[in-house]
Motif scaffolding. Structure first.
Motif, short mmCIF file in Angstrom:
data_model
loop_
_atom_site.label_atom_id
_atom_site.label_comp_id
_atom_site.label_asym_id
_atom_site.label_seq_id
_atom_site.Cartn_x
_atom_site.Cartn_y
_atom_site.Cartn_z
N SER A 124 39.22 42.88 44.15
CA SER A 124 39.08 41.82 43.15
C SER A 124 39.84 42.15 41.87
N GLU A 138 42.34 38.89 30.32
CA GLU A 138 42.15 39.88 31.37
C GLU A 138 40.75 40.48 31.29
N SER A 165 46.52 37.26 35.95
CA SER A 165 46.82 37.35 34.53
C SER A 165 48.20 37.91 34.23
N SER A 188 35.58 47.26 41.73
CA SER A 188 36.47 46.09 41.75
C SER A 188 37.84 46.46 42.31
N LEU A 218 38.32 38.19 32.99
CA LEU A 218 38.52 38.25 34.44
C LEU A 218 37.95 39.55 35.01
N ARG A 219 38.08 40.65 34.25
CA ARG A 219 37.53 41.92 34.72
C ARG A 219 36.01 41.87 34.82
N ALA A 228 35.20 39.92 37.91
CA ALA A 228 35.43 40.77 39.08
C ALA A 228 34.31 41.79 39.23
N THR A 277 42.67 39.93 39.75
CA THR A 277 42.70 39.63 38.32
C THR A 277 44.03 40.07 37.71
N THR A 278 44.57 41.19 38.20
CA THR A 278 45.88 41.65 37.72
C THR A 278 46.96 40.64 38.08
#
Length: 374
Positions: free
Chosen positions: A253, A7, A261, A248, A10-11, A14, A257-258
């Motif tokens: 975005s 995560e 993941s 984000s 991905l953050r 984003a 990602t939430t």
């Protein structure tokens, strides 16, 4: 959202997208205003990009199905505070009958105890639920010595267990919460004999989570050259990362990602937004320190020593901790049962909340009867 190493990456992606989106929109509008871009199409493009940067989350959420019971950040009026030697203070909440079987809930890294919204509603009528915020998150004060190690939190869990009473408790942990429980089993093994009735390990792992996530070989290869430097950079630039995370969230975005993941796409509008907000409000510097601690975690040797009954619960499509990791844990724990939630990802406790609560209820009742006969 649960803040795992996956995560975290991905953050960052984003965040870079958010900077490019807003910066690109403003740049195009400026160039159009100065006359360097002549066509009105540039005006439309720049306006849409800038608008997307601030309200992009709205259409994304509108296309998600609404739920009949969406999660909310509800807190209990029955609260205790536990001061700790490192200067932190644990915020503990209680739900359910005082004399019922106690279950101690330990949440994952990133959110706080409000993540147990459904479990509180579905289990609080027949069990004594004890929920605590990990120091540095929620309403628990952070440690003054900047210790966010899993060993520190295992010691905090022991302090929470000490205040429960004479009845042996069920220890339930999600994601990093499960890692904390396994470390507790190593550090306080004597408590398993008389103070713990059983364990519930939910979407968690037994080792460095990079090794048990999807694309594990790639993530392990990136740990030293990329992931760890980015974690230290996040600590140093915590306010800036917080601001970028806010962007984000606004452009949607972070919601994506939430979803990637944590969910399988079957979550409700409220579940997605609530989980995203939980991941947004925590301080990025604290989150980064916790992830660094996860990278040093390994409790493989602990698994065979856990003598109490254990329920391993996992989302069948979890990519933060793949199913093979849960199968490994259940096969190396002496008295373990494995249950997959379907369809569910890392946040099956929300996405399949009724299925999750039913499994916890059945296991807890069985452990209570066993202890009673003993």
């Amino acid at each position: 959202m649960i803040f795992t190493p996956l995560e975290f990456l991905l953050r960052w992606l984003a965040g870079l997208f958010s900077i490019a989106l807003l910066g690109g929109g403003i740049y195009i509008l400026h160039e159009w205003y100065e006359g360097d871009l002549i066509s009105d199409k540039w005006l439309i493009a720049g306006s849409l990009m800038t608008l997307w940067a601030f309200v992009g989350f709205l259409p994304l959420l509108l296309f998600r199905r609404p739920g009949k019971d969406e999660p909310k950040a509800i807190r209990s009026q029955e609260v205790r505070k536990i001061p700790r030697p490192d200067g932190s203070e644990i915020h503990v909440e209680f739900y359910g009958p005082v004399d019922a079987q106690p279950i101690i809930f330990t949440h994952g890294w990133g959110p706080n105890s409000t993540v147990w919204y459904y479990a509180k509603k579905q289990l609080g009528d027949r069990f004594r639920l004890i929920l605590w915020d990990l120091p540095g998150l929620g309403k628990s004060k952070k440690p003054q010595n900047e210790d966010y190690s899993i060993e520190k939190y295992a010691s905090d869990l022991e302090a929470v267990l000490a205040m429960v009473g004479d009845k042996p408790a069920i220890l339930l942990g999600h994601s990093m919460g499960g890692m904390i429980i396994l470390t507790f089993c190593r550090l306080f093994s004597e408590r398993l004999r008389d103070r713990v009735a059983g364990l519930v390990l939910v979407d968690t792992t037994y080792t460095n989570p990079l090794k048990t996530a999807i694309l594990s070989r790639l993530l392990q290869a990136l740990q030293k050259p990329l992931i760890e430097p980015l974690l230290h950079l996040t600590i140093w630039l915590s306010p800036l990362f917080w601001l970028i995370s806010g962007l984000s969230y606004l452009n949607g975005s972070m919601h994506l990602t939430t979803e990637i993941s944590g969910f399988t796409g079957r979550e409700t509008r409220g579940q997605l937004n609530f989980s995203t907000i939980l991941g947004l409000i925590a301080q990025p510097g604290i989150l980064a320190r916790g992830v660094l601690a996860m990278l040093r975690y390994d409790e493989r040797a602990t698994l065979p020593t856990v003598a109490v009954p254990t329920l391993v619960i996992a989302g069948h499509a979890d990519i933060a901790t793949v199913p093979a990791a849960h199968e490994y844990m259940s096969s190396h724990l002496p008295n373990a049962e494995l249950k997959f939630l379907r369809p569910a990802g890392h946040m099956g406790l929300m996405e399949r909340n009724e299925q999750f609560s039913a499994a916890v209820s059945s296991f807890t009742t069985a452990c209570s009867c066993f202890k009673g006969l003993a």
